[in-house]
Scaffold this active site. Sequence first.
Site, mmCIF file in Angstrom:
data_model
loop_
_atom_site.group_PDB
_atom_site.id
_atom_site.type_symbol
_atom_site.label_atom_id
_atom_site.label_comp_id
_atom_site.label_asym_id
_atom_site.label_seq_id
_atom_site.Cartn_x
_atom_site.Cartn_y
_atom_site.Cartn_z
ATOM 1 N N SER A 178 0.887 -1.022 0.009
ATOM 2 C CA SER A 178 -0.041 0.079 -0.012
ATOM 3 C C SER A 178 0.758 1.347 -0.008
ATOM 4 O O SER A 178 1.875 1.292 0.423
ATOM 5 C CB SER A 178 -0.945 -0.004 1.232
ATOM 6 O OG SER A 178 -1.625 1.372 1.350
ATOM 7 N N TYR A 221 -2.417 -1.454 10.527
ATOM 8 C CA TYR A 221 -2.566 -1.864 8.954
ATOM 9 C C TYR A 221 -1.542 -1.260 8.325
ATOM 10 O O TYR A 221 -0.798 -1.730 7.454
ATOM 11 C CB TYR A 221 -3.981 -1.281 8.304
ATOM 12 C CG TYR A 221 -3.957 -1.308 6.904
ATOM 13 C CD1 TYR A 221 -4.427 -2.620 6.059
ATOM 14 C CD2 TYR A 221 -3.597 -0.322 5.983
ATOM 15 C CE1 TYR A 221 -4.450 -2.515 4.811
ATOM 16 C CE2 TYR A 221 -3.437 -0.314 4.674
ATOM 17 C CZ TYR A 221 -4.048 -1.535 4.117
ATOM 18 O OH TYR A 221 -3.857 -1.469 2.556
#
Length: 249
Positions: free
Chosen positions: A138, A151
Amino acid sequence: MKMTGNTILITGGTSGIGLGLALRLHEAGNKVIVAGRRKDLLDEITGEHPGIDALVLDVADRDSIAQARESVAASHPGLNVLVNNAGIMALENLLDPAGLQVAEDHVTTNLLGTIRMTYAFLPLLVGKDDAAVLNVTSALAFVPFPVTPTYSATKAALHSFSESLRIQLAGGDAGVQVIEVVPPGVRTTLLGQQDSDQAMPLDDFLTEALDLLREKPDAKEIVVERARFIRDAVATGTYDDVLAMISSS
């Protein structure tokens, strides 16, 4: 990575980026195995897209990974590409004791899941022609989203893991390419972004990412333009500004 003639296993393949990659790569002339936890969704996908195979797999369960490895080794001995895409993303309040379970779930699924999948399936890839491991991380690996701290941390760890994996596989006769795919926010159900104007349309992301793979088959990272300013924030000296922008979104 070559774009056709592969046998590809994609984790987290029943929705979002995973399913999108599965359909695009299947259409491009690859044998695709979609892996996910829910058999009903897997049956729906294989029913609607003949030629795609399915595998029940929970990357948070080491026994499920071991069973999946044995199944794929027997049913698809030509496997040469692993796409580690499975992951979860949830809001996490570090001042709330309940947030600890949220954090642990992220580590188990996003980080340990990918590491365990790599250890389990890498022996099946070593020595295969055009072998590759694609780790979907990400842009938040490079500048965190503070409301999803663990996360973001797992994605940063996976960036580091991918770097080390690439170096280790560069020596000897392993012959396995390691590619990190770095999405921005994409319109999927992850964190309810499917209708977000701030997220990139899924089809646009898939088209740009796969075009980059075609143009740069030896790429170490696939970073679409929308993620580039976050990926490069440290190098461009804009980290604090980007962090402030992400924090306020």
